[in-house]
Write an enzyme that holds these catalytic residues in place. Structure first.
Site, PDB file in Angstrom:
ATOM      1  N   LYS A 198      30.574  52.087  38.856  1.00  0.00           N
ATOM      2  CA  LYS A 198      31.261  51.092  39.682  1.00  0.00           C
ATOM      3  C   LYS A 198      30.322  50.696  40.819  1.00  0.00           C
ATOM      4  O   LYS A 198      29.936  51.530  41.635  1.00  0.00           O
ATOM      5  CB  LYS A 198      32.552  51.678  40.238  1.00  0.00           C
ATOM      6  CG  LYS A 198      33.278  50.721  41.183  1.00  0.00           C
ATOM      7  CD  LYS A 198      34.651  51.228  41.529  1.00  0.00           C
ATOM      8  CE  LYS A 198      35.344  50.272  42.496  1.00  0.00           C
ATOM      9  NZ  LYS A 198      36.698  50.714  42.817  1.00  0.00           N
ATOM     10  N   ARG A 208      40.944  42.647  46.787  1.00  0.00           N
ATOM     11  CA  ARG A 208      41.262  43.248  48.091  1.00  0.00           C
ATOM     12  C   ARG A 208      42.288  42.394  48.837  1.00  0.00           C
ATOM     13  O   ARG A 208      43.105  42.915  49.582  1.00  0.00           O
ATOM     14  CB  ARG A 208      39.979  43.454  48.904  1.00  0.00           C
ATOM     15  CG  ARG A 208      39.104  44.535  48.272  1.00  0.00           C
ATOM     16  CD  ARG A 208      37.820  44.802  49.042  1.00  0.00           C
ATOM     17  NE  ARG A 208      36.940  45.679  48.274  1.00  0.00           N
ATOM     18  CZ  ARG A 208      35.681  45.948  48.595  1.00  0.00           C
ATOM     19  NH1 ARG A 208      35.158  45.432  49.690  1.00  0.00           N
ATOM     20  NH2 ARG A 208      34.953  46.745  47.821  1.00  0.00           N
ATOM     21  N   LYS A 224      31.390  49.724  51.129  1.00  0.00           N
ATOM     22  CA  LYS A 224      31.621  50.941  50.345  1.00  0.00           C
ATOM     23  C   LYS A 224      30.319  51.460  49.744  1.00  0.00           C
ATOM     24  O   LYS A 224      30.328  52.169  48.742  1.00  0.00           O
ATOM     25  CB  LYS A 224      32.671  50.658  49.248  1.00  0.00           C
ATOM     26  CG  LYS A 224      34.029  50.211  49.805  1.00  0.00           C
ATOM     27  CD  LYS A 224      35.112  50.167  48.722  1.00  0.00           C
ATOM     28  CE  LYS A 224      36.482  49.852  49.335  1.00  0.00           C
ATOM     29  NZ  LYS A 224      37.569  49.956  48.349  1.00  0.00           N
ATOM     30  N   LYS A 255      31.880  48.462  35.899  1.00  0.00           N
ATOM     31  CA  LYS A 255      32.612  47.500  36.725  1.00  0.00           C
ATOM     32  C   LYS A 255      31.736  46.998  37.846  1.00  0.00           C
ATOM     33  O   LYS A 255      31.132  47.837  38.516  1.00  0.00           O
ATOM     34  CB  LYS A 255      33.830  48.225  37.298  1.00  0.00           C
ATOM     35  CG  LYS A 255      34.651  47.430  38.272  1.00  0.00           C
ATOM     36  CD  LYS A 255      35.722  48.288  38.857  1.00  0.00           C
ATOM     37  CE  LYS A 255      36.460  47.508  39.920  1.00  0.00           C
ATOM     38  NZ  LYS A 255      37.375  48.312  40.654  1.00  0.00           N
ATOM     39  N   SER A 281      38.255  40.686  39.690  1.00  0.00           N
ATOM     40  CA  SER A 281      38.911  39.539  40.301  1.00  0.00           C
ATOM     41  C   SER A 281      37.961  38.384  40.589  1.00  0.00           C
ATOM     42  O   SER A 281      38.292  37.228  40.338  1.00  0.00           O
ATOM     43  CB  SER A 281      39.617  39.987  41.578  1.00  0.00           C
ATOM     44  OG  SER A 281      38.695  40.619  42.456  1.00  0.00           O
ATOM     45  N   TYR A 320      42.107  39.888  33.817  1.00  0.00           N
ATOM     46  CA  TYR A 320      43.285  39.136  34.253  1.00  0.00           C
ATOM     47  C   TYR A 320      43.619  38.009  33.270  1.00  0.00           C
ATOM     48  O   TYR A 320      44.646  37.365  33.397  1.00  0.00           O
ATOM     49  CB  TYR A 320      43.063  38.593  35.678  1.00  0.00           C
ATOM     50  CG  TYR A 320      42.779  39.725  36.658  1.00  0.00           C
ATOM     51  CD1 TYR A 320      43.814  40.501  37.160  1.00  0.00           C
ATOM     52  CD2 TYR A 320      41.472  40.066  37.010  1.00  0.00           C
ATOM     53  CE1 TYR A 320      43.566  41.564  38.017  1.00  0.00           C
ATOM     54  CE2 TYR A 320      41.209  41.124  37.862  1.00  0.00           C
ATOM     55  CZ  TYR A 320      42.263  41.877  38.358  1.00  0.00           C
ATOM     56  OH  TYR A 320      42.004  42.941  39.183  1.00  0.00           O
TER      57      TYR A 320
HETATM   58  C1  PBG Z   1      39.659  50.275  44.377  1.00  0.00           C
HETATM   59  C2  PBG Z   1      39.590  49.264  43.302  1.00  0.00           C
HETATM   60  C3  PBG Z   1      38.987  48.021  43.476  1.00  0.00           C
HETATM   61  C4  PBG Z   1      39.169  47.330  42.278  1.00  0.00           C
HETATM   62  C5  PBG Z   1      39.871  48.159  41.382  1.00  0.00           C
HETATM   63  N1  PBG Z   1      40.110  49.370  42.043  1.00  0.00           N
HETATM   64  C6  PBG Z   1      38.369  47.379  44.653  1.00  0.00           C
HETATM   65  C7  PBG Z   1      37.426  48.075  45.523  1.00  0.00           C
HETATM   66  O1  PBG Z   1      36.703  49.003  45.112  1.00  0.00           O
HETATM   67  O2  PBG Z   1      37.403  47.691  46.701  1.00  0.00           O
HETATM   68  C8  PBG Z   1      38.680  45.935  42.064  1.00  0.00           C
HETATM   69  C9  PBG Z   1      39.213  45.203  40.910  1.00  0.00           C
HETATM   70  C10 PBG Z   1      38.987  43.741  40.958  1.00  0.00           C
HETATM   71  O3  PBG Z   1      38.233  43.185  41.803  1.00  0.00           O
HETATM   72  O4  PBG Z   1      39.590  43.045  40.115  1.00  0.00           O
HETATM   73  N2  PBG Z   1      39.660  51.594  44.113  1.00  0.00           N
END
Ligand code: PBG
Length: 337
Positions: A198, A208, A224, A255, A281, A320
């Site tokens: 990730k 978010r 992060k 991801k 997203s 999505y």
């Molecule tokens: C957080 C989490 C995130 C997403 C899924 N789980 C966002 C982040 O790490 O801030 C993002 C998914 C998306 O953008 O569709 N644990």
């Protein structure tokens, strides 16, 4: 004798192109991420994600049943935690009656066969929006303290009947801790889909907004990078993903998906486990935005983005677009040549 080879023979009609097709999308490749909110109110649209809304538990249960009827086998649930329940410790994550676990129960009733994935991370619950609890000086996320909480959270989810817990926090050692805790609680059937590779990505912005983790931190630029991967580091990503396999993950995730197809492909060579890729997203928002401006053909760009992820080697795609894609695949199966 020129040309000796004529590759275009395999492309000359719709029927031949279908016979020669190497990679296909099936509804069972798709996992639908869904947002759930408190109360019985109407769906709340997410501004930057056209077609995506936060749903009440009863609307969510109905949606889940419809997705199942379309041939989708899995959903991933994300709760929108009311701000008054957030604190620096994210303690609502350990409430056995929290929103997401009530949603799991409702979905189980409405769509018993659907495979449920829930996120294991503290960001929907912390007032600062980070995925874990902070160190005493507040400057970093405390790895081991966070892992201990995540293991307890995973047990609650397993007890609530979740099929796969999906740790998305990127703390070190969390898969081992979660597997150990699940087994100690006699939850041997509860699986782990690890968000293994990730990346610290700009493409999570709309998500978010949807769950309110950016606002909670008071910034859309929540940093992060001390736990999520550097987008520049493919070797580190594969090494980290293989650690999750050793620690007992049942499936590994990459991801975001589209900008990281090289990682999907490399991981495909490195593991025999199923690989999931999350079309996040921002990838979804990009296609919608360009289509709205008239700069891209929406349907073709959508289909190509998903096919590319599959072609790179992903078995499961969290997207999505899942619902509309499954609908379209059903229709095209009935199409006559
Ligand atoms: C957080 C989490 C995130 C997403 C899924 N789980 C966002 C982040 O790490 O801030 C993002 C998914 C998306 O953008 O569709 N644990």
């Amino acid at each position: 004798m020129f040309p000796a080879r004529r590759p275009r023979r395999l492309r000359q009609s719709e029927a031949i192109r279908e016979l020669a097709c190497e990679v296909r999308l099936h509804p069972s490749n798709l996992i639908a991420p869904l947002f759930v909110q408190e109360g019985d109110g109407p769906p709340t649209p997410v501004g930057s994600m056209p077609g995506v809304s936060r749903l009440s538990i009863s609307d969510l249960a109905r949606e889940a049943a419809e997705l199942g009827a379309l041939g989708i086998r899995g959903i991933a649930l994300f709760p929108v935690t009311p701000p008054h329940l957030k604190n620096p410790e994210g303690s609502e994550a350990l409430n056995p009656d929290c929103l997401v676990l009530r949603a799991v129960a409702a979905v189980r009733k409405a769509a018993p066969g659907l495979v449920q994935f829930t996120d294991i991370a503290l960001d929907p619950y912390t007032s600062h929006g980070h995925d874990g609890v902070l160190t005493p000086d507040g400057r970093d996320v405390d790895n081991d303290a966070t892992v201990a909480i995540l293991a307890r959270m995973a047990v609650l989810h397993g007890q609530a009947g979740v099929d796969f817990v999906a740790p998305s926090d990127m703390m070190d050692g969390r898969v081992h801790a979660i597997r150990t805790a699940l087994d100690a609680a006699h939850l041997g059937r509860t699986g782990i889909l690890a968000y293994s590779a990730k990346f610290a990505s700009a493409f999570y912005g709309p998500f978010r907004e949807a769950v309110g983790s950016a606002q909670a931190a008071g910034t859309t630029g929540l940093d992060k990078r001390t736990y999520q991967l550097n987008p520049a580091n493919p070797r580190e990503a594969i090494a980290d993903a293989l650690l999750d396999e050793q620690e007992g993950a049942d499936a590994l995730m990459v991801k975001p998906a589209g900008p990281y197809l090289d990682i999907v492909q490399q991981l495909r060579q490195a593991t025999r486990l199923p690989i999931a890729a999350y079309q996040v997203s921002g990838e979804y928002a990009q296609i919608h935005a360009a289509a709205r401006l008239g700069w891209l053909d929406y349907t073709r760009a959508r289909n190509e983005s998903l096919l590319a992820i599959r072609r790179a080697g992903a078995d499961w795609i969290l997207t999505y677009f899942a619902r509309e894609m499954a609908q379209e695949i059903q229709v095209s199966r009935l199409k006559q040549v």
